[in-house]
Scaffold this motif. Structure first.
Motif, PDB file in Angstrom:
ATOM      1  N   ILE A 356      -6.176   5.588 -12.787  1.00  9.24           N
ATOM      2  CA  ILE A 356      -6.340   4.184 -13.135  1.00  9.24           C
ATOM      3  C   ILE A 356      -7.761   3.783 -12.763  1.00  9.24           C
ATOM      4  CG2 ILE A 356      -5.553   1.836 -12.569  1.00  9.24           C
ATOM      5  CD1 ILE A 356      -2.728   2.939 -12.684  1.00  9.24           C
ATOM      6  N   ARG A 357      -8.434   3.134 -13.695  1.00 10.83           N
ATOM      7  CA  ARG A 357      -9.863   2.879 -13.484  1.00 10.83           C
ATOM      8  C   ARG A 357     -10.098   1.892 -12.341  1.00 10.83           C
ATOM      9  NH1 ARG A 357     -11.647   1.548 -19.053  1.00 10.83           N
ATOM     10  NH2 ARG A 357     -13.705   1.087 -18.231  1.00 10.83           N
ATOM     11  N   GLN A 358     -11.304   1.989 -11.809  1.00 11.58           N
ATOM     12  CA  GLN A 358     -11.676   1.206 -10.620  1.00 11.58           C
ATOM     13  C   GLN A 358     -11.517  -0.308 -10.853  1.00 11.58           C
ATOM     14  OE1 GLN A 358     -14.960  -0.482 -10.655  1.00 11.58           O
ATOM     15  NE2 GLN A 358     -14.312  -1.481  -8.741  1.00 11.58           N
ATOM     16  N   GLU A 359     -11.924  -0.789 -12.034  1.00 12.22           N
ATOM     17  CA  GLU A 359     -11.840  -2.243 -12.291  1.00 12.22           C
ATOM     18  C   GLU A 359     -10.394  -2.722 -12.210  1.00 12.22           C
ATOM     19  OE1 GLU A 359     -13.379  -0.014 -14.228  1.00 12.22           O
ATOM     20  OE2 GLU A 359     -15.114  -0.870 -15.263  1.00 12.22           O
ATOM     21  N   GLU A 360      -9.490  -1.934 -12.794  1.00 12.41           N
ATOM     22  CA  GLU A 360      -8.079  -2.332 -12.796  1.00 12.41           C
ATOM     23  C   GLU A 360      -7.490  -2.269 -11.389  1.00 12.41           C
ATOM     24  OE1 GLU A 360      -7.396  -0.891 -17.415  1.00 12.41           O
ATOM     25  OE2 GLU A 360      -6.596   0.343 -15.793  1.00 12.41           O
ATOM     26  N   THR A 361      -7.936  -1.286 -10.636  1.00 11.50           N
ATOM     27  CA  THR A 361      -7.462  -1.166  -9.254  1.00 11.50           C
ATOM     28  C   THR A 361      -7.922  -2.370  -8.433  1.00 11.50           C
ATOM     29  OG1 THR A 361      -7.348   1.209  -9.363  1.00 11.50           O
ATOM     30  CG2 THR A 361      -7.661   0.279  -7.176  1.00 11.50           C
ATOM     31  N   GLN A 362      -9.174  -2.754  -8.636  1.00 14.45           N
ATOM     32  CA  GLN A 362      -9.710  -3.929  -7.921  1.00 14.45           C
ATOM     33  C   GLN A 362      -8.936  -5.199  -8.303  1.00 14.45           C
ATOM     34  OE1 GLN A 362     -13.941  -4.616  -8.525  1.00 14.45           O
ATOM     35  NE2 GLN A 362     -13.706  -6.766  -7.944  1.00 14.45           N
ATOM     36  N   LEU A 363      -8.717  -5.382  -9.618  1.00 13.52           N
ATOM     37  CA  LEU A 363      -8.014  -6.589 -10.070  1.00 13.52           C
ATOM     38  C   LEU A 363      -6.581  -6.611  -9.549  1.00 13.52           C
ATOM     39  CD1 LEU A 363      -9.372  -6.727 -13.724  1.00 13.52           C
ATOM     40  CD2 LEU A 363      -9.862  -8.373 -11.889  1.00 13.52           C
ATOM     41  N   ALA A 364      -5.926  -5.441  -9.577  1.00  9.67           N
ATOM     42  CA  ALA A 364      -4.543  -5.378  -9.096  1.00  9.67           C
ATOM     43  C   ALA A 364      -4.491  -5.774  -7.624  1.00  9.67           C
ATOM     44  CB  ALA A 364      -3.971  -3.977  -9.297  1.00  9.67           C
ATOM     45  N   ALA A 365      -5.486  -5.325  -6.860  1.00  6.95           N
ATOM     46  CA  ALA A 365      -5.500  -5.650  -5.424  1.00  6.95           C
ATOM     47  C   ALA A 365      -5.739  -7.150  -5.219  1.00  6.95           C
ATOM     48  CB  ALA A 365      -6.576  -4.829  -4.712  1.00  6.95           C
ATOM     49  N   GLU A 366      -6.664  -7.711  -5.985  1.00  6.94           N
ATOM     50  CA  GLU A 366      -6.967  -9.144  -5.817  1.00  6.94           C
ATOM     51  C   GLU A 366      -5.774 -10.013  -6.238  1.00  6.94           C
ATOM     52  OE1 GLU A 366     -11.784  -8.541  -6.529  1.00  6.94           O
ATOM     53  OE2 GLU A 366     -10.664  -9.809  -7.926  1.00  6.94           O
ATOM     54  N   ILE A 367      -5.159  -9.631  -7.353  1.00  9.22           N
ATOM     55  CA  ILE A 367      -3.982 -10.400  -7.808  1.00  9.22           C
ATOM     56  C   ILE A 367      -2.863 -10.246  -6.771  1.00  9.22           C
ATOM     57  CG2 ILE A 367      -2.197 -10.566  -9.602  1.00  9.22           C
ATOM     58  CD1 ILE A 367      -4.404  -9.684 -11.622  1.00  9.22           C
ATOM     59  N   GLY A 368      -2.718  -9.020  -6.265  1.00  9.07           N
ATOM     60  CA  GLY A 368      -1.691  -8.755  -5.253  1.00  9.07           C
ATOM     61  C   GLY A 368      -1.897  -9.596  -3.996  1.00  9.07           C
ATOM     62  N   ASP A 369      -3.150  -9.739  -3.567  1.00  6.52           N
ATOM     63  CA  ASP A 369      -3.430 -10.560  -2.382  1.00  6.52           C
ATOM     64  C   ASP A 369      -2.989 -12.000  -2.623  1.00  6.52           C
ATOM     65  OD1 ASP A 369      -4.486  -8.445  -1.037  1.00  6.52           O
ATOM     66  OD2 ASP A 369      -6.595  -8.978  -1.384  1.00  6.52           O
ATOM     67  N   TRP A 370      -3.260 -12.478  -3.816  1.00  6.51           N
ATOM     68  CA  TRP A 370      -2.882 -13.870  -4.137  1.00  6.51           C
ATOM     69  C   TRP A 370      -1.362 -14.000  -4.240  1.00  6.51           C
ATOM     70  CZ3 TRP A 370      -0.419 -16.729  -7.941  1.00  6.51           C
ATOM     71  CH2 TRP A 370      -0.606 -18.115  -7.855  1.00  6.51           C
ATOM     72  N   MET A 371      -0.749 -13.022  -4.905  1.00  4.20           N
ATOM     73  CA  MET A 371       0.709 -13.066  -5.087  1.00  4.20           C
ATOM     74  C   MET A 371       1.440 -12.976  -3.760  1.00  4.20           C
ATOM     75  SD  MET A 371       1.799 -13.506  -8.186  1.00  4.20           S
ATOM     76  CE  MET A 371       3.364 -12.693  -8.477  1.00  4.20           C
TER      77      MET A 371
END
Ligand code: JFZ
Length: 485
Positions: A356-371
C-alpha cells in the motif's frame, strides 16, 4: 386514441430514446408521475429496514481496494505516461492488448499481506471493505472454474480473495465483492448486440457471468454484498429479465445480501432508477467521486460515495499528478456523507507487489487518529433536518438521538455562532473529546447562540461538539440563556 398513442410512441422512437428513459428523465422524484407497468423494475419502495441493511447504513466509513494486473504497469508503458485511470490502461492506444493480456505472467505480489491490510483498515475506522474480484480486464483474483485468466495461472498461483475475506472478517470488517460485468477477456463479451452471432456469443457470456457470481458467493459465504460495475453497455441494458432472475438467485444464496443500483436494467434499459423513477437495488450507487449537496439530492434513499485520493485513479498509478486530497478533505467528505445519510468509501490502490503506497498509509493513519476520538459522530449516525451552517455539519445518532456538530471552521477565539430551530433548547453541550465538560452557551439572538469553545488546539483538525437537546417549548422572552444541565 389508439392512433394518437401510436403517434406518440413513434415520435419517441424517432428521437432515438426509449419510452422508459424519456419518462424517467421527466419524472422528478416527488411529483406525481405516470406509472408504467414493469416486469423488471424496482422490487421495493423505500429503504430496506432489516438488520443487515441497518448495519450497512450505520457503517459510515468504508475502504475500497482496486487491485489487479493494471497495478503492474502502474500507469506507464514503455516509458510513456498514461494520463487516464491506471486500471483502464489496456484501452490506451499506446499499449497493445496482447502486452496487457500477458501481464498475468508477472503477477507475483510478494508483499501481499492481507492481515496487515485489514489491520490498517481497522485502525482507520473502516467498517466495510469492497475488493475488486474482477475488474474490466477480466482477470480474476480468485481461482475461477470458468476461466483460465485467474490467479492460479499467475506465478503467485493462489487465491487472493479468500485470505482477504478471512483477514477482514477477523477484524470485524464486513466484506463486499466488486464485480465488473463488462469483461474485456471473455470471447463472448459484446458491448452491442448487432448480429445473430453477437447474440449467441453473448448468451455464453451471460452463462459465464452467472456461473462466476454464484461461484463467488459459494466460495466466500460471509460476503455481505456485491458492488457491481461495468453495466452501462447497450448489450447489458437489454438483459432486464436475465439480470432480475440472477439477482434473485444471488439473494437466495446469501439471505440479506446487499446489492446496489448499478446491477440490473429495467424493461426499457433504464439503470439505477427504473422507468417510474424508483430505485432498483438496495442503495443508490451513482455517487462516484462526487457528493450530494442537499438531502433532497439523495431522494431519501440509502447511498454510498466512493472516492479516489487523487482526481481519478482507482488502480495503482505510480505518478499521481493533479490534486491529491488531504485527510482534512477526506474527513469532511466522510462527515458530509454521514450528515446526508450516506456511507463514505475511500479507495486504495496497492502496487504490483501488494504494498500500500505511502500516501494512502499516511492518510489512513491521519483519518484513524481523528476517528479514534470522534467515531461517535460517525457510526450509527445520519441526517438531521436542521439548517446547514458554514461551520460544518450536524450528524445525529439514529438510536440515542444525540446530535453532533462537526466543526470544520472553528473561530480562532472559539466563540462558535450556531442557529438552531425554534422550539429546540440546547441541553447539555460538551466537547466529544471531553464529555464531562459543559460548554458555556450564550443566547445572542432568538434561536442564535454562541457556544464558547475554549480548548481549541489547532485549526486543522475538525472538532466535534455533542448536544443533548430538549425539544420542549422555549420560554417566551428568554433572551439570555445559559446551558441547562
Ligand atoms: C468505474 C470503473 O470504470 C472505474 O475503473 C472504477 O472501478 C470505478 C469505481 O467504477 O468507473 C465509473 C463508473 C461509473 C461512473 C463513473 C466512473 N459514473 O456513474 O459516473
Amino acid at each position: 386514441m389508439k392512433s394518437i398513442l401510436r403517434g406518440a410512441i413513434l415520435a419517441v422512437a424517432l428521437t432515438g430514446a426509449g419510452l422508459g428513459s424519456v419518462i424517467a428523465q421527466k419524472a422528478p422524484d416527488n411529483t406525481p408521475r405516470t406509472s408504467i407497468a414493469l416486469e423488471h423494475g424496482s422490487h421495493q419502495l423505500g429503504n430496506r429496514t432489516d438488520l443487515m441493511m441497518e448495519s450497512w447504513r450505520n457503517y459510515g466509513l468504508g475502504q475500497f481496494i482496486h487491485w489487479g494486473l493494471y497495478a503492474i504497469p502502474g500507469g506507464h508503458w514503455e516509458g510513456k505516461y498514461y494520463g487516464g485511470a491506471a486500471e483502464w490502461i489496456r484501452s490506451w492506444k499506446d499499449m497493445p492488448n496482447e502486452a496487457y493480456d500477458k501481464l498475468y505472467k508477472e503477477f507475483d505480489p510478494q508483499n501481499f499481506d492481507p492481515k496487515a491490510w485489514a489491520k490498517q483498515a481497522k485502525s482507520m475506522g473502516a467498517k466495510y471493505m469492497i475488493i475488486t474480484t474482477k475488474h474490466h480486464d477480466g482477470f480474476c483474483l480468485w481461482p475461477s472454474e470458468y476461466t483460465e485468466y485467474d490467479v492460479t495461472n499467475s506465478p503467485y498461483g493462489k487465491d487472493i480473495i479468500g485470505p482477504l475475506v478471512e483477514a477482514y472478517d477477523a477484524e470485524g470488517i464486513d466484506v463486499y465483492l466488486y464485480f465488473s460485468v463488462m469483461d474485456w477477456n471473455h470471447p463472448g463479451y459484446r458491448s452491442k448486440l448487432e448480429t445473430e452471432e453477437d447474440r449467441e456469443a453473448y448468451e455464453s457470456f451471460k452463462e459465464f457471468t452467472r456461473n462466476q457470481l454464484l461461484e463467488l458467493l459459494g466460495l466466500y459465504p460471509t460476503t455481505k454484498g456485491l458492488w457491481f460495475d461495468g453495466t452501462w453497455d447497450a448489450a447489458w441494458k437489454e438483459q432486464a429479465a436475465f439480470a432480475d432472475k440472477l439477482e434473485t438467485e444471488m439473494r437466495e444464496k446469501i439471505p440479506g445480501l446487499i446489492i446496489g443500483s448499478r446491477f440490473r436494467p429495467d424493461d426499457y434499459g433504464n439503470r439505477h432508477f427504473d422507468s417510474n423513477g424508483d430505485l432498483m437495488g438496495d442503495y443508490e450507487q451513482g455517487w462516484e467521486r462526487k457528493l450530494p449537496e442537499t438531502f433532497e439530492d439523495t431522494k431519501g434513499n440509502d447511498w454510498d460515495c466512493v472516492m479516489t485520493v487523487p482526481e481519478n485513479q482507482w488502480g495503482y498509478h505510480s505518478d499521481w499528478r493533479g490534486h491529491v486530497k488531504t485527510s482534512f478533505e477526506l474527513i469532511e467528505m466522510l462527515v458530509k456523507s454521514v450528515s446526508l445519510n450516506g456511507n463514505f468509501v475511500m479507495n486504495f490502490g496497492p502496487d504490483g507487489q501488494g504494498s500500500i503506497r505511502q500516501e494512502e498509509t499516511q492518510l489512513a493513519a491521519e483519518i484513524g487518529d481523528w476517528m479514534n476520538v470522534n467515531h461517535e459522530a460517525i457510526y450509527g449516525c445520519g441526517y438531521l433536518d436542521w439548517k446547514k451552517q458554514d461551520w460544518g455539519y450536524y450528524t445525529k445518532n439514529r438510536e440515542t438521538g444525540k446530535i453532533y456538530m462537526v466543526v470544520f471552521n472553528m473561530p480562532l477565539n472559539g466563540a462558535l455562532k450556531v442557529k438552531i430551530p425554534s422550539k429546540v433548547s440546547l441541553g447539555k453541550v460538551s466537547p466529544l473529546e471531553n464529555p464531562k465538560t459543559n460548554l458555556e452557551v450564550e443566547e445572542i439572538h432568538r434561536d442564535e447562540y454562541l457556544i464558547h469553545f475554549e480548548n481549541q488546539k489547532s485549526s486543522n483538525s475538525p472538532v466535534v461538539i455533542v448536544i443533548e437537546p430538549s425539544f420542549s417549548e422555549k420560554q417566551e422572552g428568554a433572551e439570555y440563556q445559559k446551558a441547562k444541565t
